[in-house]
Every structure is written in structure tokens, then in C-alpha cells.
Design a protein around this motif. Structure first.
Motif, short mmCIF file in Angstrom:
data_model
loop_
_atom_site.label_atom_id
_atom_site.label_comp_id
_atom_site.label_asym_id
_atom_site.label_seq_id
_atom_site.Cartn_x
_atom_site.Cartn_y
_atom_site.Cartn_z
N SER A 59 0.84 -1.20 0.00
CA SER A 59 0.00 0.00 0.00
C SER A 59 0.87 1.24 0.00
CB SER A 59 -0.90 0.03 1.25
OG SER A 59 -0.11 0.22 2.41
N GLY A 60 0.24 2.39 -0.20
CA GLY A 60 0.97 3.64 -0.10
C GLY A 60 1.45 3.89 1.32
N LEU A 64 5.47 4.39 2.65
CA LEU A 64 6.01 5.40 3.57
C LEU A 64 6.65 4.74 4.79
CD1 LEU A 64 2.91 7.81 3.54
CD2 LEU A 64 5.13 8.29 2.49
C1 LIG Z 1 -3.74 7.62 -0.35
C2 LIG Z 1 -2.72 8.30 0.45
C3 LIG Z 1 -1.82 7.61 1.28
C4 LIG Z 1 -1.95 6.17 1.62
O1 LIG Z 1 -2.08 5.29 0.61
P1 LIG Z 1 -2.78 3.87 0.83
O2 LIG Z 1 -2.42 3.14 -0.42
O3 LIG Z 1 -4.24 4.10 0.98
O4 LIG Z 1 -2.17 3.24 2.03
C5 LIG Z 1 -0.81 8.33 1.90
N1 LIG Z 1 -0.69 9.66 1.76
C6 LIG Z 1 -1.55 10.35 1.01
C7 LIG Z 1 -1.35 11.83 0.86
C8 LIG Z 1 -2.60 9.71 0.35
O5 LIG Z 1 -3.45 10.43 -0.39
#
Ligand SMILES: *Cc1c(COP(=O)(O)O)cnc(C)c1O
Length: 369
Positions: A59-60, A64
Motif C-alpha cells: 500500500s501507499g 512510507l
Molecule cells: C492515499 C494516500 C496515502 C496512503 O495510501 P494507501 O495506499 O491508501 O495506504 C498516503 N498519503 C496520502 C497523501 C494519500 O493520499
């Protein structure tokens, strides 16, 4: 007329044949974990962003988390980030036992104000995490300068900004690590969760590859404690199909944004400001208005979809109470949280739908109900 805030079925319908074929091919091989599509997607994204490496993760948020973890961020450390973002940006810092330090935004771009960063740097500061909010890069030159001056790592939260550019450089390619999300609502969205880290540093790329498989370098041999955070082969196969269309989808979003900008000229709406050196990909088209909550009611009664990014700035979230922030500390973020509203902007939005959104908003702003 009913206008959905986002209708992903339209996107799927336009590429259904290719997507279905890609999914079937993964089932033919059944290499569901780290199959060949993961590696080829990583290569394609690295090429697209002009970095040496790309590592697919779950995931995003994990992109991080693993980046900060790879830089050794943990208990006793501080990481500076924007007060106006999705929760993840701060959540990952706290989950590593470190302290998120919030900085206010530039009220025109909604991105972290580089002028406010230096005074928050101290001996405990390990990294800066600028967020490229709504699809527009933060002002990276001054941030990179500070990182050199104080020897800090820079992790770009480019979750909303894959393909965006800052002075001809792609979002995520300027810091030590850049993090993308493939959450379905992002410009490049999977059929579920997914993320990626890009970097030019071979040691970092290697470390993240190890971290995403439980910290193992070779099977069942663990030199560090890692995570289970891989990008599924199925998601990679789907993303490879979509990546081919990404630039054309950015262009459609940009066209829709320009259309709104023109329509809203001269009325009391603050439209998004794109810096001239930025290539904004409009993951969101966010306006600021007086009587935002009344406008919401007006849009609901006209069946127009919208969302609020973000109604509460991070420093005022209940879970961060112990950090000691109070109302009035970061006023740009606080004021914007009360005024912003994001409108439909996706590539499949039809012109008559957009005209309807414009008509209803103008009606409200010019003759408030
Ligand atoms: C969507 C998003 C994330 C997290 O991404 P996921 O894939 O939902 O875990 C982190 N930071 C920002 C600014 C986002 O818009």
C-alpha cells in the motif's frame, strides 16, 4: 442529473478486455506472489519516473512506513510533515515510535510551507516528509536545501501525485525515496490496495526489498525484523495495463480542471493554484468556499458527488492530543479544513455533467440559499 464524485466503472468499461486478459494470465501461471508482472511493473514505473529503482509494496501507507523504517526512524526521532494531509503521512511516523512534527501549509497550494520548516528542525529530526497534495508537487528545492544543510532524509509522500512534475522532475524522484499509492481513487489505481517506493539509492532499494518479505535476505534467514508487504501479482498485472493510459488520463483531468477554472472566474470561489513550474495531475480538484457546509447540502440536494479533503488537520486529530498542539497553532491548515471541498474531476467525467456541477455551484455562490 446525478453526478457521481468518482465512477470507476467507466474506467473499467473502457479497458475491460485488456484488464480481464491480464487477470486471466496471472491465473494461468498462478504466481500470485512476486510474479513476473511485479518486476516488470517496477521497471516500467522506475522508467516512467526516471529513477533507478522501484519496489512494489502492499500500500501507499506501507511505502512510507518501509522507507522511514529503512532510514532507521524509530523511538526518539522526529519527522517533519504537513499538517494538511491524509492520515497516513503522520500515522506511519507514530507507528514507528517516532514523533510527527507538523508544519503549516501554503494556503494557495495546500502544500507544506518550506519557510516554516527550518524552525522545527532540531537534534532529533531525522527526516522531512513533504506531501504532494491533490496531485501537485510541494516546493522541493528549498526542502532539499534544508535536507542537505541538516543532513536529513527526504521521503516524498507522492501517493496522490504519480506522474506529476516539479521543474521537469517527476514526483517522488527528488528525495531519498518517493512513495506511491495505488488505492483505487488515485490517478493510477489498482483493484484493491497497492503501493510502490522509488529511489536512486541501491542500498535503500535493497533494504526495502528485504523489509517487504519479513526482513529476509534469503529464505528463513532474518537479519532484520521486517513486514509482510508485497504488491500482489494480480494488482501489478492490472496496473501495467492502466499505466499505458496514465498520461492521457492526467491530460483529461487537467482539461477538466481548466474548464472549472474558467467557469469559476470572477466569482467567490478559490480555485486551485498550480505553480507555473509544476505539472499538476489533479488527483483532486479542491476549491475553497465560504459556507462550505451549506454548499454541501446544496450539492446533496442536486445529487452531485463531492468529498472533503480534509475536514480536520492532522495536528488536531484526537490520537495526536498528547503532542500538545492546539487550535490556532497552524492557522492555514485549520482555516482550509473548514472551507475546502473537492469536486468530480476524473477522466471519465462527461462535459454535460461538469456543466451541471458548475451551474449548481454558481447558483449557490451567486444566490446563496
Ligand atoms: C492515499 C494516500 C496515502 C496512503 O495510501 P494507501 O495506499 O491508501 O495506504 C498516503 N498519503 C496520502 C497523501 C494519500 O493520499
Amino acid at each position: 442529473m446525478k453526478v457521481p464524485f468518482l465512477d470507476l466503472r467507466r474506467e473499467y468499461a473502457s479497458i475491460k478486455g485488456e484488464i480481464d486478459k491480464a487477470i486471466n494470465e496471472v491465473f494461468d501461471t498462478t504466481q500470485f506472489i512476486l510474479g513476473p508482472d511485479v518486476k516488470s511493473l517496477e521497471e516500467e514505473i522506475a522508467r516512467y519516473c526516471e529513477t533507478k529503482y522501484a519496489i512494489g509494496v502492499a500500500s501507499g501507507t506501507d511505502a512510507l512506513l518501509l522507507s522511514l523504517k529503512a532510514f532507521g526512524v524509530g523511538s526518539g526521532d522526529e519527522v517533519i510533515t504537513s499538517a494538511f494531509s491524509f492520515f497516513s503521512s503522520a500515522g506511519v511516523i507514530a507507528n514507528l515510535g517516532a514523533k510527527p512534527v507538523f508544519v503549516d501549509i501554503d494556503p494557495l497550494t495546500y502544500n507544506i510551507d518550506p519557510q516554516q520548516i527550518e524552525k522545527r528542525i532540531n537534534k532529533k529530526t531525522k527526516a522531512i516528509m513533504p506531501v504532494h497534495l491533490f496531485g501537485q508537487c510541494a516546493d522541493m528545492d528549498p526542502i532539499m536545501k534544508l535536507s542537505q544543510k541538516y543532513n536529513l532524509r527526504v521521503v516524498e509522500d507522492a501517493a496522490q501525485a504519480i506522474g506529476a512534475k516539479y521543474k521537469e522532475r517527476r514526483a517522488g524522484s527528488m528525495g531519498d525515496a518517493g512513495c506511491f499509492s495505488f488505492y483505487p481513487t488515485k490517478n493510477l489505481g489498482a483493484a484493491g490496495d497497492g503501493g510502490m517506493v522509488i529511489t536512486n539509492k541501491p542500498d535503500l532499494a535493497e533494504k526495502i526489498k528485504v523489509l517487504r518479505v519479513h526482513g529476509q535476505k534469503s529464505k528463513y534467514s532474518h537479519s532484520i525484523v521486517g513486514y509482510n508487504s508485497r504488491l500482489d501479482t494480480l494488482q501489478a498485472a492490472i496496473l501495467k495495463v492502466k499505466l499505458k493510459y496514465l498520461e492521457s488520463w492526467h491530460e483529461k483531468r487537467r482539461g477538466n480542471a481548466e474548464y472549472y477554472n474558467k467557469a469559476f472566474k470572477g466569482i467567490e470561489i478559490i480555485t486551485p493554484k498550480a505553480e507555473i513550474w509544476n505539472y499538476h495531475i489533479y488527483n483532486q480538484y479542491t476549491i475553497a468556499v465560504k459556507n462550505r457546509d451549506k454548499l454541501k447540502e446544496h450539492l446533496i440536494s442536486n445529487q452531485i458527488g463531492f468529498d472533503t479533503y480534509y475536514p480536520v488537520p492532522l495536528h488536531l486529530q484526537k490520537c495526536f492530543e498528547d503532542l500538545g498542539y492546539k487550535e490556532g497553532d497552524l492557522t492555514n491548515s485549520e482555516r482550509k479544513a473548514l472551507k475546502v471541498i473537492s469536486l468530480p474531476i476524473y477522466p471519465g467525467l462527461k462535459r454535460d455533467e461538469q456543466d451541471f456541477v458548475i451551474e449548481k455551484i454558481k447558483e449557490f455562490v451567486i444566490n446563496p440559499v
